[in-house]
Design a protein around this motif. Structure first.
Motif, PDB file in Angstrom:
ATOM      1  N   TRP A 121     -20.028 -16.198-103.737  1.00 35.98           N
ATOM      2  CA  TRP A 121     -19.889 -16.756-102.389  1.00 35.98           C
ATOM      3  C   TRP A 121     -19.144 -15.771-101.487  1.00 35.98           C
ATOM      4  CZ3 TRP A 121     -19.848 -22.610-101.674  1.00 35.98           C
ATOM      5  CH2 TRP A 121     -20.619 -23.229-102.670  1.00 35.98           C
ATOM      6  N   PRO A 122     -19.783 -15.215-100.467  1.00 37.22           N
ATOM      7  CA  PRO A 122     -19.102 -14.267 -99.571  1.00 37.22           C
ATOM      8  C   PRO A 122     -18.019 -14.951 -98.742  1.00 37.22           C
ATOM      9  CG  PRO A 122     -21.299 -14.775 -98.750  1.00 37.22           C
ATOM     10  CD  PRO A 122     -21.202 -15.393-100.104  1.00 37.22           C
ATOM     11  N   TYR A 123     -16.966 -14.220 -98.481  1.00 38.04           N
ATOM     12  CA  TYR A 123     -15.809 -14.737 -97.758  1.00 38.04           C
ATOM     13  C   TYR A 123     -16.046 -14.657 -96.252  1.00 38.04           C
ATOM     14  CZ  TYR A 123     -10.883 -16.067 -97.894  1.00 38.04           C
ATOM     15  OH  TYR A 123      -9.707 -16.758 -97.818  1.00 38.04           O
ATOM     16  N   THR A 124     -15.703 -15.720 -95.542  1.00 38.63           N
ATOM     17  CA  THR A 124     -16.016 -15.789 -94.106  1.00 38.63           C
ATOM     18  C   THR A 124     -14.976 -15.068 -93.256  1.00 38.63           C
ATOM     19  OG1 THR A 124     -14.948 -17.959 -94.059  1.00 38.63           O
ATOM     20  CG2 THR A 124     -17.357 -17.922 -94.176  1.00 38.63           C
ATOM     21  N   ASN A 125     -14.812 -13.791 -93.514  1.00 33.64           N
ATOM     22  CA  ASN A 125     -13.896 -13.008 -92.672  1.00 33.64           C
ATOM     23  C   ASN A 125     -14.531 -11.687 -92.240  1.00 33.64           C
ATOM     24  OD1 ASN A 125     -13.821 -11.730 -95.194  1.00 33.64           O
ATOM     25  ND2 ASN A 125     -11.699 -11.056 -94.905  1.00 33.64           N
ATOM     26  N   ILE A 176     -32.381 -24.355-109.692  1.00 30.66           N
ATOM     27  CA  ILE A 176     -31.419 -24.596-108.620  1.00 30.66           C
ATOM     28  C   ILE A 176     -30.708 -23.274-108.353  1.00 30.66           C
ATOM     29  CG2 ILE A 176     -29.324 -25.800-107.937  1.00 30.66           C
ATOM     30  CD1 ILE A 176     -30.206 -28.194-109.520  1.00 30.66           C
ATOM     31  N   PHE A 177     -30.955 -22.726-107.182  1.00 34.23           N
ATOM     32  CA  PHE A 177     -30.402 -21.425-106.779  1.00 34.23           C
ATOM     33  C   PHE A 177     -29.416 -21.666-105.643  1.00 34.23           C
ATOM     34  CE2 PHE A 177     -31.526 -17.224-104.436  1.00 34.23           C
ATOM     35  CZ  PHE A 177     -30.385 -16.613-104.927  1.00 34.23           C
ATOM     36  N   VAL A 178     -28.120 -21.427-105.918  1.00 28.90           N
ATOM     37  CA  VAL A 178     -27.085 -21.800-104.951  1.00 28.90           C
ATOM     38  C   VAL A 178     -26.118 -20.657-104.664  1.00 28.90           C
ATOM     39  CG1 VAL A 178     -27.151 -24.243-105.580  1.00 28.90           C
ATOM     40  CG2 VAL A 178     -25.562 -22.714-106.768  1.00 28.90           C
ATOM     41  N   SER A 179     -25.519 -20.777-103.517  1.00 28.93           N
ATOM     42  CA  SER A 179     -24.398 -19.934-103.104  1.00 28.93           C
ATOM     43  C   SER A 179     -23.812 -20.594-101.866  1.00 28.93           C
ATOM     44  CB  SER A 179     -24.854 -18.503-102.809  1.00 28.93           C
ATOM     45  OG  SER A 179     -23.745 -17.676-102.507  1.00 28.93           O
ATOM     46  N   GLY A 180     -22.938 -19.896-101.190  1.00 29.87           N
ATOM     47  CA  GLY A 180     -22.343 -20.457 -99.985  1.00 29.87           C
ATOM     48  C   GLY A 180     -21.237 -19.586 -99.455  1.00 29.87           C
ATOM     49  N   SER A 181     -20.591 -20.055 -98.430  1.00 34.48           N
ATOM     50  CA  SER A 181     -19.498 -19.327 -97.796  1.00 34.48           C
ATOM     51  C   SER A 181     -18.166 -19.784 -98.371  1.00 34.48           C
ATOM     52  CB  SER A 181     -19.507 -19.566 -96.283  1.00 34.48           C
ATOM     53  OG  SER A 181     -20.699 -19.092 -95.702  1.00 34.48           O
ATOM     54  N   ASP A 182     -17.352 -18.830 -98.749  1.00 36.65           N
ATOM     55  CA  ASP A 182     -15.993 -19.086 -99.226  1.00 36.65           C
ATOM     56  C   ASP A 182     -15.098 -19.107 -97.982  1.00 36.65           C
ATOM     57  OD1 ASP A 182     -13.612 -19.248-100.552  1.00 36.65           O
ATOM     58  OD2 ASP A 182     -13.947 -17.519-101.843  1.00 36.65           O
ATOM     59  N   THR A 183     -14.527 -20.276 -97.657  1.00 37.89           N
ATOM     60  CA  THR A 183     -14.017 -20.465 -96.297  1.00 37.89           C
ATOM     61  C   THR A 183     -12.515 -20.653 -96.157  1.00 37.89           C
ATOM     62  OG1 THR A 183     -14.379 -22.848 -96.445  1.00 37.89           O
ATOM     63  CG2 THR A 183     -16.194 -21.522 -95.602  1.00 37.89           C
ATOM     64  N   HIS A 184     -11.768 -20.739 -97.250  1.00 38.03           N
ATOM     65  CA  HIS A 184     -10.356 -21.106 -97.132  1.00 38.03           C
ATOM     66  C   HIS A 184      -9.400 -19.941 -97.431  1.00 38.03           C
ATOM     67  CE1 HIS A 184     -11.993 -25.344 -98.068  1.00 38.03           C
ATOM     68  NE2 HIS A 184     -11.819 -25.221 -96.774  1.00 38.03           N
ATOM     69  N   GLY A 185      -8.134 -20.157 -97.094  1.00 32.15           N
ATOM     70  CA  GLY A 185      -7.117 -19.161 -97.414  1.00 32.15           C
ATOM     71  C   GLY A 185      -6.622 -18.394 -96.195  1.00 32.15           C
ATOM     72  N   ASN A 186      -5.629 -17.553 -96.445  1.00 33.23           N
ATOM     73  CA  ASN A 186      -4.972 -16.823 -95.356  1.00 33.23           C
ATOM     74  C   ASN A 186      -5.865 -15.800 -94.673  1.00 33.23           C
ATOM     75  OD1 ASN A 186      -2.513 -18.172 -95.566  1.00 33.23           O
ATOM     76  ND2 ASN A 186      -1.766 -16.804 -97.178  1.00 33.23           N
ATOM     77  N   LEU A 187      -6.818 -15.217 -95.423  1.00 35.22           N
ATOM     78  CA  LEU A 187      -7.670 -14.192 -94.810  1.00 35.22           C
ATOM     79  C   LEU A 187      -8.529 -14.780 -93.691  1.00 35.22           C
ATOM     80  CD1 LEU A 187      -8.837 -12.087 -97.900  1.00 35.22           C
ATOM     81  CD2 LEU A 187      -7.140 -11.479 -96.176  1.00 35.22           C
ATOM     82  N   VAL A 188      -8.931 -16.042 -93.858  1.00 36.09           N
ATOM     83  CA  VAL A 188      -9.703 -16.701 -92.800  1.00 36.09           C
ATOM     84  C   VAL A 188      -8.815 -16.940 -91.581  1.00 36.09           C
ATOM     85  CG1 VAL A 188     -10.912 -18.827 -92.158  1.00 36.09           C
ATOM     86  CG2 VAL A 188     -11.358 -17.762 -94.364  1.00 36.09           C
ATOM     87  N   LEU A 189      -7.580 -17.350 -91.824  1.00 34.27           N
ATOM     88  CA  LEU A 189      -6.641 -17.567 -90.718  1.00 34.27           C
ATOM     89  C   LEU A 189      -6.370 -16.269 -89.975  1.00 34.27           C
ATOM     90  CD1 LEU A 189      -4.015 -19.968 -92.355  1.00 34.27           C
ATOM     91  CD2 LEU A 189      -5.950 -20.545 -90.893  1.00 34.27           C
ATOM     92  N   GLU A 190      -6.206 -15.178 -90.722  1.00 35.39           N
ATOM     93  CA  GLU A 190      -5.959 -13.876 -90.096  1.00 35.39           C
ATOM     94  C   GLU A 190      -7.150 -13.439 -89.238  1.00 35.39           C
ATOM     95  OE1 GLU A 190      -5.095 -11.255 -93.309  1.00 35.39           O
ATOM     96  OE2 GLU A 190      -3.215 -12.285 -93.843  1.00 35.39           O
ATOM     97  N   LYS A 191      -8.368 -13.678 -89.739  1.00 37.63           N
ATOM     98  CA  LYS A 191      -9.560 -13.314 -88.979  1.00 37.63           C
ATOM     99  C   LYS A 191      -9.690 -14.172 -87.729  1.00 37.63           C
ATOM    100  CE  LYS A 191     -13.254 -10.787 -88.549  1.00 37.63           C
ATOM    101  NZ  LYS A 191     -13.144  -9.327 -88.368  1.00 37.63           N
TER     102      LYS A 191
END
Length: 469
Positions: free
Chosen positions: A9-13, A42-57
């Motif tokens: 899951w790629p990080y949303t920053n 079933i082929f899945v993934s998604g956005s990794d959305t939490h944590g300080n790096l998201v807040l910094e971005k």
């Protein structure tokens, strides 16, 4: 067979570049192949959305955290769609479904004794008792098949040293709430809740009310592929298998396809220095099939590889155009002249059937680079022998579908082929109006120098901006 394919899951920053895409592309190939086999995929993934790096971005861009999540989640979905990724679900860890499921499972693990309270220096945290699952994690590892060597070595090292407990909670303000009293000032640590995303997304995709997660993760008739880069190996091979074991899934048939790093013109990809190939930019100038083809044939499956524009252009001109396009145009041309048949003989059929079997085995073992090169070698052999037939072209297109689906779809549409299984396609009737439609065209070799020049300009702009600041 039930198949789960979980892409990291790629990080949303930040935006995605080809260095990140190359390690995820195997997931789509495997998913497409197993669907063609008739498996329940079933082929899945998604956005990794939490944590300080998201807040910094968010602070950096002057946006609220939810706005930054929405921005990059939409960009990720657009990017994967444009590259023909066939996810059944591309979710995100801020979804209501994910957060509620995670809190429920944290409570379950707490009640089972796998999560406990740890109080030190006037602070308390929840801890995951990973140390108690050493044998279970080792069992999943030993029962796994075709793990990449980098994953094997790292996993063996962790197991031999003895697994250590991991913190479940952290002093962060943006994340999933802790479902226990006394932890209102903390959130669930990103590492555990993001890994649970594979389970929450899979659960969301199960449309048969009689099926459960256990059917997909813990049954004799199931298989799980985890696809990611080598930096994420311990999270998947150690921590995620620990989570699965603690939840009762100890019979997981797991295959880990962890790729090494892709460089760019001899240097590491760097978002900070803007030394990267951004997806949107590359797609403006080159076809999706060319991008997928070069990333696969130049994949860092066993060791680091290097994206070089000269090789990229050569792959287009001397492989896709000179071999595959030539085979395609010659087949159509000779058929229209009455010099090429629909079908030749039993030997021809048997040879292609053998290729379905061999290429299928390679895909299931994660040998995607070798699989695609073998198909192109077969086409080259047909060209050299001037051994053309309509049946060959259609089945070559079908074999190539997991790798370069746009080409395959064009050929099948041309011949009005609706069949899409992983098997020899029989054809008896050919459309009356059969016209060649170009799929790959020769690229100017000077494009390589121009692309490198543009890369350096973008990099220097960042360098000059840093100097002015």
């Amino acid at each position: 067979m039930r198949i789960v394919i979980g892409n990291a899951w790629p990080y949303t920053n930040g935006k995605l570049h080809l260095g990140r895409i190359v390690v995820l592309l195997p997931g789509d190939i495997i998913a497409r192949y197993h669907r063609k086999k008739g498996d329940k995929v079933i082929f899945v993934s998604g956005s990794d959305t939490h944590g300080n790096l998201v807040l910094e971005k968010a602070n950096e861009e002057g946006l609220e955290p939810l706005e930054i999540i929405d921005k990059y989640h939409k960009e990720f979905k657009k990017c994967f769609n444009s590259l023909d990724f066939s996810f059944d679900l591309f979710s995100n860890t801020d979804s209501k479904n994910h957060k509620e499921w995670v809190k429920d499972k944290i409570l379950e693990l707490y009640n089972k004794g796998y999560i406990y309270e740890d109080c030190t220096d006037n602070d308390k945290n929840l801890m995951f008792r990973l140390s108690s699952l050493n044998d279970e994690v080792e069992s999943i590892f030993k029962n796994g098949e075709y793990w990449r060597e980098n994953a094997k070595k790292i996993t063996e090292k962790y197991i031999s040293e003895g697994l250590r407990d991991k913190s479940v909670t952290k002093d962060i303000t943006f994340g999933v709430d802790v479902p226990l009293d006394g932890y209102e000032d903390k959130k669930i640590f990103v590492w555990i809740e993001a890994l649970m995303g594979y389970l929450t997304a899979t659960q969301e995709c199960i449309d048969d009310k009689e099926e459960t997660l256990e059917d997909y993760f813990n049954s004799e008739d199931s298989r799980v592929y985890l696809v990611h880069g080598k930096d994420n190996i311990p999270f998947h091979s150690i921590i995620f298998t620990g989570i699965l074991s603690a939840l009762g899934y100890k019979n997981v048939k797991l295959r880990i396809f962890s790729s090494n790093h892709l460089k760019l013109e001899g240097k590491n990809f760097s978002t900070i220095k803007n030394w990267a190939l951004w997806i949107n930019d590359v797609l403006e100038r080159y076809s999706v099939d060319l991008i997928r083809y070069y990333l696969i044939t130049n994949s860092p499956e066993k060791s680091d590889s290097d994206f070089r524009f000269r090789n990229f252009i050569n792959a287009n001109n001397y492989e896709l155009v000179e071999i595959l396009e030539r085979f395609y145009i010659n087949t159509i041309s000779l058929y229209k002249k009455g010099k090429c048949n629909i079908y030749k003989n039993k030997y021809e059929k048997d040879k292609i059937i053998n290729y379905y079997e061999e290429i299928g085995k390679k895909i299931e073992r994660g040998e995607l680079k070798n699989a695609l090169k073998n198909i192109i070698s077969l086409v080259k052999e047909f060209n050299e022998e001037r051994n053309y037939s309509i049946i060959k072209l259609i089945n070559i297109a079908n074999l190539l579908e997991p790798f370069i689906p746009t080409f395959s779809e064009k050929i099948k549409k041309l011949f009005e082929i609706k069949e899409s299984g992983w098997n020899f396609i029989h054809v008896e009737n050919i459309p009356d109006k059969l016209e060649y439609i170009e799929t790959f065209k020769t690229l100017d070799k000077n494009l390589a120098n121009e692309e490198i020049r543009l890369l350096k300009i973008k990099k220097n702009k960042v360098k000059n901006l840093e100097y002015l600041q």
